[in-house]
Scaffold this active site. Sequence first.
Site, short mmCIF file in Angstrom:
data_model
loop_
_atom_site.label_atom_id
_atom_site.label_comp_id
_atom_site.label_asym_id
_atom_site.label_seq_id
_atom_site.Cartn_x
_atom_site.Cartn_y
_atom_site.Cartn_z
N ARG A 40 12.26 -1.34 3.36
CA ARG A 40 13.36 -2.27 3.62
C ARG A 40 13.96 -2.74 2.30
O ARG A 40 13.30 -2.72 1.26
CB ARG A 40 12.84 -3.46 4.43
CG ARG A 40 12.44 -3.03 5.84
CD ARG A 40 12.19 -4.20 6.76
NE ARG A 40 12.05 -3.72 8.14
CZ ARG A 40 11.04 -4.04 8.96
NH1 ARG A 40 10.10 -4.86 8.52
NH2 ARG A 40 11.01 -3.56 10.18
N SER B 228 -5.88 -10.66 2.71
CA SER B 228 -4.51 -10.40 3.16
C SER B 228 -4.08 -11.40 4.23
O SER B 228 -2.92 -11.82 4.27
CB SER B 228 -4.40 -8.97 3.69
OG SER B 228 -5.35 -8.73 4.71
N LEU C 225 0.83 -1.21 0.00
CA LEU C 225 0.00 0.00 0.00
C LEU C 225 0.87 1.26 0.00
O LEU C 225 0.60 2.22 -0.74
CB LEU C 225 -0.93 -0.02 1.22
CG LEU C 225 -1.86 1.19 1.33
CD1 LEU C 225 -2.84 1.23 0.17
CD2 LEU C 225 -2.62 1.16 2.66
N LYS D 33 -15.15 -1.02 8.79
CA LYS D 33 -14.13 -1.78 8.06
C LYS D 33 -13.63 -2.94 8.92
O LYS D 33 -13.38 -4.05 8.42
CB LYS D 33 -12.98 -0.84 7.69
CG LYS D 33 -11.81 -1.50 6.96
CD LYS D 33 -11.75 -1.13 5.51
CE LYS D 33 -10.80 -1.98 4.69
NZ LYS D 33 -9.57 -1.35 4.29
N ALA E 72 -3.33 -3.01 -3.31
CA ALA E 72 -1.97 -2.99 -3.86
C ALA E 72 -1.23 -4.25 -3.44
O ALA E 72 -1.50 -4.81 -2.37
CB ALA E 72 -1.23 -1.77 -3.36
N1 LIG Z 1 -2.18 -3.85 0.54
C1 LIG Z 1 -3.42 -3.36 0.46
O1 LIG Z 1 -4.06 -3.44 -0.60
C2 LIG Z 1 -4.07 -2.70 1.65
C3 LIG Z 1 -5.30 -2.04 1.47
C4 LIG Z 1 -5.89 -1.40 2.57
C5 LIG Z 1 -5.27 -1.42 3.80
N2 LIG Z 1 -4.09 -2.10 3.94
C6 LIG Z 1 -3.46 -2.08 5.26
O2 LIG Z 1 -2.25 -1.30 5.16
C7 LIG Z 1 -1.24 -1.81 6.04
C8 LIG Z 1 -0.04 -2.21 5.20
O3 LIG Z 1 -0.40 -3.27 4.34
P1 LIG Z 1 0.55 -3.78 3.17
O4 LIG Z 1 -0.22 -4.80 2.43
O5 LIG Z 1 1.10 -2.63 2.43
O6 LIG Z 1 1.71 -4.49 4.01
P2 LIG Z 1 3.19 -4.76 3.57
O7 LIG Z 1 3.74 -5.79 4.50
O8 LIG Z 1 3.25 -5.03 2.10
O9 LIG Z 1 3.93 -3.35 3.81
C9 LIG Z 1 4.41 -2.91 5.04
C10 LIG Z 1 5.88 -2.57 4.83
O10 LIG Z 1 6.37 -1.86 5.93
C11 LIG Z 1 7.73 -2.19 6.07
N3 LIG Z 1 8.17 -1.83 7.42
C12 LIG Z 1 7.64 -2.20 8.61
N4 LIG Z 1 8.31 -1.64 9.62
C13 LIG Z 1 9.30 -0.90 9.06
C14 LIG Z 1 10.33 -0.11 9.60
N5 LIG Z 1 10.48 0.06 10.92
N6 LIG Z 1 11.18 0.51 8.75
C15 LIG Z 1 11.03 0.35 7.42
N7 LIG Z 1 10.07 -0.39 6.84
C16 LIG Z 1 9.21 -1.01 7.67
C17 LIG Z 1 7.77 -3.68 5.82
O11 LIG Z 1 9.07 -4.12 5.48
C18 LIG Z 1 6.77 -3.81 4.68
O12 LIG Z 1 7.42 -3.76 3.44
C19 LIG Z 1 -1.91 -2.98 6.77
O13 LIG Z 1 -2.48 -2.55 7.97
C20 LIG Z 1 -3.01 -3.42 5.80
O14 LIG Z 1 -4.06 -4.12 6.45
C21 LIG Z 1 -3.47 -2.72 2.89
C1 LIG Z 2 -11.58 -6.19 2.23
C2 LIG Z 2 -10.59 -7.35 2.29
C3 LIG Z 2 -11.03 -8.36 3.29
C4 LIG Z 2 -10.63 -7.91 0.88
O1 LIG Z 2 -9.77 -8.99 0.68
C5 LIG Z 2 -9.19 -6.77 2.60
O2 LIG Z 2 -9.29 -5.75 3.55
C6 LIG Z 2 -8.16 -7.78 3.09
O3 LIG Z 2 -7.87 -8.74 2.38
O4 LIG Z 2 -7.62 -7.58 4.19
#
Ligand SMILES: NC(=O)c1ccc[n+]([C@@H]2O[C@H](COP(=O)([O-])OP(=O)(O)OC[C@H]3O[C@@H](n4cnc5c(N)ncnc54)[C@H](O)[C@@H]3O)[C@@H](O)[C@H]2O)c1
Ligand SMILES: CC(C)(CO)[C@@H](O)C(=O)[O-]
Length: 310
Positions: free
Chosen positions: A30, A259, A11, A189, A122
Amino acid sequence: MRIVIFGAGSLGSLLGALLDSAHDVVLVGRDPHVSTTRERGLRVTGVDSFEASPASTTDGTGLDADLAVVTVKSYDTAAAARDLATGDVGAVVSLQNGLGNEETLAAGLECPIVAGTTTHGAMLSEPGVVEWTGRGAVAVGNWRVDGASDHTPQVDATDDPASRVAAAFRAASIDAESDPDIRHRLWAKLAVNAAINPITALARIRNGRVFEGPTAAYAERAAAEVARVARADGVGLDADAVAAEARAVARRTADNRSSMLQDLAAGRRTEIDAISGVVAERADEHGFEAPVNGLLAALVRGWEAGAGVR
Ligand SMILES: NC(=O)c1ccc[n+]([C@@H]2O[C@H](COP(=O)([O-])OP(=O)(O)OC[C@H]3O[C@@H](n4cnc5c(N)ncnc54)[C@H](O)[C@@H]3O)[C@@H](O)[C@H]2O)c1
Ligand SMILES: CC(C)(CO)[C@@H](O)C(=O)[O-]
């Protein structure tokens, strides 16, 4: 604006690439993602394809910025707050899933905290490349240290932290709004995630199957328990409405692996503590039980302990 993206994974990298069109962006992430991004830039594929060249670092300490966007997983929020506290940041917005991130940030930081949620999707497909899996929107709202959202009427709607964050996102063509009732959105959510994530992870099923067959009744009950805890916390959430929303999201994302299923399948720690775990714990604090969330949390935590990821 100078914007730090704290947690440049899936994200964070997407938002960093989008925000880079209008702002001075620094990704905190990272290796090998950070070193690859430095060498070759950041490529976005999927919904739209484009290249961005934000600055990036693996050191989240001592950073100065107008805004920090926190996109680490919920279990890394406390560490993110500790790093951000060593720099000078004007405001922090969390766009993470789960409950408790804003409290953790507020406990560790002096600056205004903005709560947020996003429906963008993402996935980091390889170092330096993020797949934009679904176009969505961002909603943000001011967060008070006591946990209540700020219902105070704004004299100047453009001069509060949440409005400034939303305007900064819109300047980069990201659909974003400031919502004075952001707590309601976060809890709604949470109900969706509590219904879908642990069940898809434990049963190893795609989202579309959660509300079909033997898991349906438990998904409904998990969402209803969230609504009850929300009401005890002063947020008016209706059990039928949140279950209907969870069913609608499961239908819309029928082919997705949630996720939590992806984390579990890859042997990674999950966000169970900030989803089902927090529901069971807050129910307990209010003097009642949330047994479905409690059991789902125990099962996922049990898997995490057995897999050595917690
Ligand atoms: N991916 C999505 O589509 C999406 C959509 C909505 C909400 N979210 C929420 O967003 C948050 C992130 O999700 P994500 O899928 O991007 O996770 P992710 O694991 O892909 O990304 C998090 C990143 O943060 C980095 N990180 C953590 N601590 C760090 C530090 N101290 N220094 C440097 N880097 C550090 C990790 O290495 C990792 O790459 C979660 O809470 C998730 O539920 C994700
Ligand atoms: C909405 C959701 C459950 C869709 O996969 C998403 O927030 C996830 O995967 O964490």
